[in-house]
Design a protein around this motif. Structure first.
Motif, PDB file in Angstrom:
ATOM      1  N   ILE A 117       0.879  -1.175   0.000  1.00  0.00           N
ATOM      2  CA  ILE A 117       0.000   0.000   0.000  1.00  0.00           C
ATOM      3  C   ILE A 117       0.915   1.223   0.000  1.00  0.00           C
ATOM      4  N   ARG A 118       0.677   2.162  -0.925  1.00  0.00           N
ATOM      5  CA  ARG A 118       1.476   3.398  -0.954  1.00  0.00           C
ATOM      6  C   ARG A 118       0.547   4.597  -0.846  1.00  0.00           C
ATOM      7  N   GLY A 119       0.680   5.333   0.245  1.00  0.00           N
ATOM      8  CA  GLY A 119      -0.125   6.531   0.411  1.00  0.00           C
ATOM      9  C   GLY A 119       0.609   7.573   1.223  1.00  0.00           C
ATOM     10  N   ASN A 120      -0.001   8.773   1.321  1.00  0.00           N
ATOM     11  CA  ASN A 120       0.598   9.806   2.176  1.00  0.00           C
ATOM     12  C   ASN A 120       0.138   9.579   3.626  1.00  0.00           C
ATOM     13  N   ALA A 121       0.588  10.445   4.549  1.00  0.00           N
ATOM     14  CA  ALA A 121       0.318  10.223   5.984  1.00  0.00           C
ATOM     15  C   ALA A 121      -1.174  10.170   6.273  1.00  0.00           C
ATOM     16  N   GLY A 136      -8.372  16.492   1.521  1.00  0.00           N
ATOM     17  CA  GLY A 136      -8.495  16.113   0.115  1.00  0.00           C
ATOM     18  C   GLY A 136      -7.494  15.044  -0.256  1.00  0.00           C
ATOM     19  N   ILE A 137      -6.784  15.266  -1.354  1.00  0.00           N
ATOM     20  CA  ILE A 137      -5.766  14.289  -1.777  1.00  0.00           C
ATOM     21  C   ILE A 137      -4.461  14.464  -1.003  1.00  0.00           C
ATOM     22  N   ASP A 138      -4.385  15.518  -0.171  1.00  0.00           N
ATOM     23  CA  ASP A 138      -3.112  15.813   0.507  1.00  0.00           C
ATOM     24  C   ASP A 138      -3.010  15.164   1.890  1.00  0.00           C
ATOM     25  N   LEU A 163       4.638   5.007   3.477  1.00  0.00           N
ATOM     26  CA  LEU A 163       4.016   6.271   3.884  1.00  0.00           C
ATOM     27  C   LEU A 163       4.929   7.360   3.328  1.00  0.00           C
ATOM     28  N   SER A 164       4.489   8.000   2.231  1.00  0.00           N
ATOM     29  CA  SER A 164       5.368   8.963   1.559  1.00  0.00           C
ATOM     30  C   SER A 164       5.156  10.370   2.077  1.00  0.00           C
ATOM     31  N   GLY A 165       6.146  11.206   1.819  1.00  0.00           N
ATOM     32  CA  GLY A 165       6.123  12.605   2.239  1.00  0.00           C
ATOM     33  C   GLY A 165       7.545  13.139   2.205  1.00  0.00           C
ATOM     34  N   PRO A 166       7.847  14.203   2.946  1.00  0.00           N
ATOM     35  CA  PRO A 166       9.224  14.718   2.967  1.00  0.00           C
ATOM     36  C   PRO A 166      10.235  13.599   3.252  1.00  0.00           C
ATOM     37  N   THR A 167       9.868  12.676   4.157  1.00  0.00           N
ATOM     38  CA  THR A 167      10.615  11.420   4.331  1.00  0.00           C
ATOM     39  C   THR A 167       9.672  10.281   3.979  1.00  0.00           C
ATOM     40  N   ASP A 168      10.131   9.346   3.167  1.00  0.00           N
ATOM     41  CA  ASP A 168       9.317   8.159   2.872  1.00  0.00           C
ATOM     42  C   ASP A 168       9.633   7.089   3.916  1.00  0.00           C
ATOM     43  N   VAL A 169       8.585   6.587   4.553  1.00  0.00           N
ATOM     44  CA  VAL A 169       8.742   5.495   5.526  1.00  0.00           C
ATOM     45  C   VAL A 169       8.280   4.207   4.847  1.00  0.00           C
ATOM     46  N   ASN A 181      15.726  11.542   0.775  1.00  0.00           N
ATOM     47  CA  ASN A 181      15.903  12.365  -0.433  1.00  0.00           C
ATOM     48  C   ASN A 181      14.558  12.938  -0.894  1.00  0.00           C
ATOM     49  N   GLY A 182      14.631  13.867  -1.856  1.00  0.00           N
ATOM     50  CA  GLY A 182      13.413  14.437  -2.426  1.00  0.00           C
ATOM     51  C   GLY A 182      13.520  15.935  -2.572  1.00  0.00           C
ATOM     52  N   THR A 183      12.398  16.551  -2.924  1.00  0.00           N
ATOM     53  CA  THR A 183      12.312  18.001  -3.049  1.00  0.00           C
ATOM     54  C   THR A 183      10.865  18.423  -2.806  1.00  0.00           C
ATOM     55  N   PRO A 184      10.641  19.570  -2.149  1.00  0.00           N
ATOM     56  CA  PRO A 184       9.260  20.041  -1.949  1.00  0.00           C
ATOM     57  C   PRO A 184       8.520  20.268  -3.274  1.00  0.00           C
ATOM     58  N   LEU A 185       9.252  20.357  -4.381  1.00  0.00           N
ATOM     59  CA  LEU A 185       8.588  20.540  -5.677  1.00  0.00           C
ATOM     60  C   LEU A 185       7.640  19.393  -6.012  1.00  0.00           C
ATOM     61  N   PHE A 186       7.902  18.219  -5.450  1.00  0.00           N
ATOM     62  CA  PHE A 186       6.980  17.098  -5.685  1.00  0.00           C
ATOM     63  C   PHE A 186       5.559  17.471  -5.265  1.00  0.00           C
ATOM     64  N   GLN A 187       5.464  18.236  -4.154  1.00  0.00           N
ATOM     65  CA  GLN A 187       4.129  18.582  -3.638  1.00  0.00           C
ATOM     66  C   GLN A 187       3.415  19.590  -4.531  1.00  0.00           C
ATOM     67  N   LEU A 188       4.167  20.302  -5.365  1.00  0.00           N
ATOM     68  CA  LEU A 188       3.554  21.294  -6.251  1.00  0.00           C
ATOM     69  C   LEU A 188       3.114  20.678  -7.574  1.00  0.00           C
ATOM     70  N   VAL A 190       0.742  17.810  -8.981  1.00  0.00           N
ATOM     71  CA  VAL A 190      -0.283  16.808  -8.674  1.00  0.00           C
ATOM     72  C   VAL A 190       0.038  15.520  -9.421  1.00  0.00           C
ATOM     73  N   GLY A 191       0.063  14.446  -8.674  1.00  0.00           N
ATOM     74  CA  GLY A 191       0.295  13.146  -9.306  1.00  0.00           C
ATOM     75  C   GLY A 191       1.659  12.552  -9.015  1.00  0.00           C
ATOM     76  N   SER A 192       2.478  13.262  -8.231  1.00  0.00           N
ATOM     77  CA  SER A 192       3.783  12.695  -7.844  1.00  0.00           C
ATOM     78  C   SER A 192       3.579  11.366  -7.120  1.00  0.00           C
ATOM     79  N   GLY A 193       2.550  11.334  -6.273  1.00  0.00           N
ATOM     80  CA  GLY A 193       2.274  10.110  -5.518  1.00  0.00           C
ATOM     81  C   GLY A 193       1.763   8.988  -6.410  1.00  0.00           C
ATOM     82  N   ASP A 194       0.927   9.352  -7.382  1.00  0.00           N
ATOM     83  CA  ASP A 194       0.427   8.340  -8.317  1.00  0.00           C
ATOM     84  C   ASP A 194       1.588   7.731  -9.102  1.00  0.00           C
ATOM     85  N   LEU A 195       2.509   8.591  -9.516  1.00  0.00           N
ATOM     86  CA  LEU A 195       3.679   8.088 -10.245  1.00  0.00           C
ATOM     87  C   LEU A 195       4.512   7.180  -9.339  1.00  0.00           C
TER      88      LEU A 195
HETATM   89  N1  ATP Z   1       8.414  18.039   1.096  1.00  0.00           N
HETATM   90  C1  ATP Z   1       8.939  17.041   0.398  1.00  0.00           C
HETATM   91  N2  ATP Z   1      10.272  16.901   0.325  1.00  0.00           N
HETATM   92  C2  ATP Z   1      10.811  15.902  -0.373  1.00  0.00           C
HETATM   93  N3  ATP Z   1      10.106  14.970  -1.069  1.00  0.00           N
HETATM   94  C3  ATP Z   1       8.770  15.039  -1.024  1.00  0.00           C
HETATM   95  C4  ATP Z   1       8.122  16.061  -0.288  1.00  0.00           C
HETATM   96  N4  ATP Z   1       6.805  15.860  -0.406  1.00  0.00           N
HETATM   97  C5  ATP Z   1       6.631  14.782  -1.185  1.00  0.00           C
HETATM   98  N5  ATP Z   1       7.811  14.273  -1.563  1.00  0.00           N
HETATM   99  C6  ATP Z   1       7.998  13.129  -2.459  1.00  0.00           C
HETATM  100  O1  ATP Z   1       6.944  13.188  -3.407  1.00  0.00           O
HETATM  101  C7  ATP Z   1       6.552  11.896  -3.844  1.00  0.00           C
HETATM  102  C8  ATP Z   1       5.046  11.757  -3.725  1.00  0.00           C
HETATM  103  O2  ATP Z   1       4.696  11.660  -2.377  1.00  0.00           O
HETATM  104  P1  ATP Z   1       3.436  12.376  -1.725  1.00  0.00           P
HETATM  105  O3  ATP Z   1       3.405  11.940  -0.316  1.00  0.00           O
HETATM  106  O4  ATP Z   1       3.466  13.839  -2.004  1.00  0.00           O
HETATM  107  O5  ATP Z   1       2.227  11.673  -2.536  1.00  0.00           O
HETATM  108  P2  ATP Z   1       0.704  12.082  -2.656  1.00  0.00           P
HETATM  109  O6  ATP Z   1       0.294  12.936  -1.493  1.00  0.00           O
HETATM  110  O7  ATP Z   1      -0.063  10.862  -2.896  1.00  0.00           O
HETATM  111  O8  ATP Z   1       0.754  12.951  -3.998  1.00  0.00           O
HETATM  112  P3  ATP Z   1      -0.348  13.144  -5.157  1.00  0.00           P
HETATM  113  O9  ATP Z   1      -1.666  13.169  -4.498  1.00  0.00           O
HETATM  114  O10 ATP Z   1       0.003  14.465  -5.806  1.00  0.00           O
HETATM  115  O11 ATP Z   1      -0.206  12.031  -6.119  1.00  0.00           O
HETATM  116  C9  ATP Z   1       7.358  10.926  -2.995  1.00  0.00           C
HETATM  117  O12 ATP Z   1       8.437  10.464  -3.776  1.00  0.00           O
HETATM  118  C10 ATP Z   1       7.866  11.772  -1.814  1.00  0.00           C
HETATM  119  O13 ATP Z   1       9.112  11.308  -1.339  1.00  0.00           O
END
Ligand code: ATP
Ligand code: TZE
Ligand code: MG
Length: 263
Positions: A117-121, A136-138, A163-169, A181-188, A190-195
């Motif tokens: 299962i891959r989702g955000n917090a 919402g989706i966040d 559990l993805s986010g700034p740190t993926d667990v 690793n990562g960048t806050p740009l992922f959050q800007l 939509v669909g980074s998580g789907d990918l």
């Molecule tokens: N602040 C951040 N810093 C570094 N990496 C981030 C940050 N936020 C998200 N990521 C990375 O972005 C990717 C997508 O994770 P995220 O948790 O944002 O998914 P999501 O909420 O399901 O996104 P979406 O709904 O847009 O598909 C992961 O690879 C994660 O490591």
């Protein structure tokens, strides 16, 4: 254990990844998978479910824009995937914000053996029945320990959880790895998580150890995004998304190794 050689393995094998995608991000997911070295295929028709599963190395089920018809397709696809021993990755989009979706996800998890299962917090906390304010989706806001939330979810559903986010667990319920690793740009974008979910599926197609496949997938996407962001002079979400696709096709194992932050 982190196995970055799996990236070369993936590119050699070019596994077919069957996605039940959402209509918001489907093209990004297809192009991202293709650029990385997998072979995406999307389908919304239950009549071709068995063939789709047979030709695929792994299946990714995304709840993003579900309909009743699609939920039926998800069950049929999931059962064929179990029958043909193809790993299933579930992306429980917005289950923390919409109770109907949580019920749909719970029913799928009851009926189907899911590898990861891959989702955000917000999504993972909801599945684990832990209090959290998803939005919402966040991911939204919450107080809990992300490692404990991910472990609780993995133990409840007997599968690996990301559990993805700034740190993926990443956890199988006992072992835990974290990708920093990562960048806050992922959050800007939509669909980074789907990918990510679909890339996770691609790695499960080439490695039977799903805990290991999950770690490699998270690191490859996060580190590739970080490399792209380091070349941008300002936060440009659209440019980031385009450059990310390019970099997914170009990135070498050695570049990722050089910037890996994992424990
Ligand atoms: N602040 C951040 N810093 C570094 N990496 C981030 C940050 N936020 C998200 N990521 C990375 O972005 C990717 C997508 O994770 P995220 O948790 O944002 O998914 P999501 O909420 O399901 O996104 P979406 O709904 O847009 O598909 C992961 O690879 C994660 O490591
Ligand atoms: C914005 C959005 N709405 C449903 S799915 C989706 C894409 C993120 O998963
Ligand atoms: Mg998501």
């Amino acid at each position: 254990m982190m196995k970055l050689a799996l990236l070369n393995e993936l590119r050699d094998q070019n596994p077919v990844v069957f996605n039940i995608a959402n209509f918001v991000t489907v093209q990004d997911v297809a192009n991202g998978l293709n650029a990385l070295g997998a072979s995406p295929i999307m389908s919304a028709e239950v009549q071709e479910a068995e063939t789709m599963v047979q030709i695929a190395g792994a299946v990714c089920i995304n709840l993003g824009t579900l309909t009743e018809q699609q939920i039926h397709q998800m069950h049929v696809v999931g059962q064929f995937a179990n029958q043909y021993h193809k790993p299933v990755v579930l992306d429980p989009v917005a289950v923390g914000a919409v109770p109907y979706r949580k019920a749909v996800a719970a029913a799928l998890l009851e009926a189907i053996d899911v590898a990861i299962i891959r989702g955000n917090a917000g999504e993972i906390a909801a599945l684990a029945d832990i209090d959290w304010q998803a939005k919402g989706i966040d991911a939204g806001k919450g107080q809990g320990d992300l490692v404990e939330i991910a472990k609780a979810c993995a133990q409840k559903y007997h599968c690996c959880v990301i559990l993805s986010g700034p740190t993926d667990v990443i956890t199988d319920g006992t072992r835990v790895a974290q990708v920093h690793n990562g960048t806050p740009l992922f959050q800007l974008h939509v669909g980074s998580g789907d990918l990510l979910s679909s890339i996770v599926a691609a790695f499960t197609a080439v490695n039977d150890d799903y805990f290991e496949a999950a770690q490699t997938a998270c690191l490859v996407l996060a580190a590739t995004g970080e490399l792209v962001a380091s070349q941008l002079t300002a936060d440009r979400p659209a440019t980031f998304a385009v450059d990310l696709i390019d970099k997914l096709s170009l990135v070498k194992v050695s570049e990722i190794t050089d910037i890996t932050v994992i424990n």
